[in-house]
Design an enzyme around this catalytic site. Structure first.
Site, PDB file in Angstrom:
ATOM      1  N   ASP A  37       0.849  -1.184   0.000  1.00 31.92           N
ATOM      2  CA  ASP A  37       0.000   0.000   0.000  1.00 31.92           C
ATOM      3  C   ASP A  37       0.886   1.236   0.000  1.00 31.92           C
ATOM      4  O   ASP A  37       1.707   1.420   0.895  1.00 31.92           O
ATOM      5  CB  ASP A  37      -0.926   0.010   1.219  1.00 31.92           C
ATOM      6  N   ASP A  72       4.988   1.787  -5.311  1.00 28.51           N
ATOM      7  CA  ASP A  72       3.993   2.323  -6.244  1.00 28.51           C
ATOM      8  C   ASP A  72       3.714   1.266  -7.307  1.00 28.51           C
ATOM      9  O   ASP A  72       4.609   0.877  -8.068  1.00 28.51           O
ATOM     10  CB  ASP A  72       4.553   3.597  -6.880  1.00 28.51           C
ATOM     11  N   TYR A 168     -11.815   6.551 -14.802  1.00 24.68           N
ATOM     12  CA  TYR A 168     -11.963   5.366 -13.961  1.00 24.68           C
ATOM     13  C   TYR A 168     -12.685   4.242 -14.717  1.00 24.68           C
ATOM     14  O   TYR A 168     -12.267   3.075 -14.680  1.00 24.68           O
ATOM     15  CB  TYR A 168     -12.733   5.762 -12.709  1.00 24.68           C
ATOM     16  N   LYS A 172     -11.082   0.632 -15.669  1.00 22.40           N
ATOM     17  CA  LYS A 172     -11.682  -0.590 -15.147  1.00 22.40           C
ATOM     18  C   LYS A 172     -12.118  -1.538 -16.265  1.00 22.40           C
ATOM     19  O   LYS A 172     -12.038  -2.766 -16.114  1.00 22.40           O
ATOM     20  CB  LYS A 172     -12.868  -0.243 -14.239  1.00 22.40           C
ATOM     21  N   THR A 202     -16.096   2.537   1.217  1.00 24.46           N
ATOM     22  CA  THR A 202     -14.656   2.726   1.351  1.00 24.46           C
ATOM     23  C   THR A 202     -14.351   4.222   1.348  1.00 24.46           C
ATOM     24  O   THR A 202     -15.222   5.044   1.042  1.00 24.46           O
ATOM     25  CB  THR A 202     -13.891   2.067   0.188  1.00 24.46           C
TER      26      THR A 202
END
Length: 309
Positions: A37, A72, A168, A172, A202
């Site tokens: 992370d 990263d 996004y 995806k 989230t």
């Protein structure tokens, strides 16, 4: 005996949100986990290894095995380093979970190059970088009877076309195509590849303006149906040997429901025995295709789009 005893997993974005739930669940069933992370903000800015370190420590304190990593995922070196860490710390790699992600929401006509590039880089390139490194590791073992796993994260934003997330959504859906390719190309090496399109509360979801939510009356974020733990249970199933039969699929996980999306298929077609004339093509399109595809397709974002006019 845990379902994943003796196995090692890499979980990217593994210290927060869905990734943290997945890391904990895999570890609870015996997997050694490399918790990756970057520790940045929801938009990808900044970095902080403490989130990964805290989660890895939590797993170890509970009797599990875990190490932290702050690389990263869009950096090619990170993919190689994470696989090497899994091998050096735990002896191998069996499961890759690609869940790292960021948001830079904007309507397409207002979106900057940087907003586009950042999201594509973290999501699509990040999935590529880790999948390439893991695939090379799996291929080198040349074991068609293995139970290796790649678990990617798609999104309903891409599957249904979120109007304010062109970057996004594109990333995806690229991940969906990548997943299909991985499933086909790596099956001979004992690898399955699937993608999850999740719905959960989230910190990324929390950044979306409530007025712009696709579903206005969805359950509150603290409702059990919105828990990332629901997604983790599906990830555990995909990681386990029970799922050997399942590959090259997209699974939606919403609340307490898991659905399997149909892979793209032709629903109507126009045909000719020779070169088209415009009039013949137009006539067939309107008679054979239009009944199946007239206007915008159904989408959970349809109401959101109408509100944003």
């Amino acid at each position: 005996m845990g379902l994943l005893d003796g196995k090692t997993a890499i979980v990217t974005g593994g210290a927060r949100g869905i990734g943290a739930s997945v890391s904990r669940r895999l570890a609870s069933e015996g997997a050694a986990v490399v918790v990756n992370d970057l520790g940045g903000a929801p938009d990808g800015s900044g970095s902080d290894l403490s989130a990964a370190e805290d989660l890895a420590r939590e797993i170890r304190d509970g009797g599990g095995r875990a190490v932290a990593d702050g690389g990263d995922v869009s950096d090619s070196a990170t993919g190689t380093a994470l696989v090497e860490k899994a091998v050096s710390e735990f002896g191998g790699l069996d499961i890759l979970v690609n869940s790292a992600g960021v948001l830079r929401d904007r309507m397409i006509f207002n979106m900057s190059d940087e907003e586009w590039d950042t999201v594509i880089r973290v999501h699509l390139r990040g999935h590529f970088v880790l999948s390439r490194a893991a695939a090379a590791h799996f291929r080198a073992r040349r074991n068609p009877e293995a139970h290796y796993r790649i678990i990617n994260f798609g999104s309903h934003s891409g599957l249904e076309g979120s109007p304010g997330q062109a970057n996004y959504a594109a990333a995806k859906m690229g991940i969906v195509g990548l997943t299909y390719s991985l499933a086909q190309g790596l099956a001979r090496y004992g690898v399955t590849a699937n993608a999850i399109a999740p719905a959960a509360a989230t910190r990324l979801v929390a950044t979306v303006d409530p007025a712009k939510r696709a579903i206005q009356d969805r359950p509150a974020d603290d409702d059990p149906s919105r828990s990332p733990d629901n997604i983790a249970e599906l990830a555990l199933y995909l990681a386990s040997e029970r799922s050997d039969w399942l590959t090259g699929r997209v699974l939606g996980s919403v609340g307490f429901t898991v659905g399997v999306y149909q892979n793209p298929t032709v629903i109507g077609e126009a045909r000719s025995d020779g070169p088209w004339s415009f009039d013949d093509l137009a006539a067939q399109m309107e008679s054979n295709v239009r009944p199946q595809a007239d206007g915008l397709p159904p989408s959970l974002f349809a109401d959101q789009a109408s509100r944003n006019k």
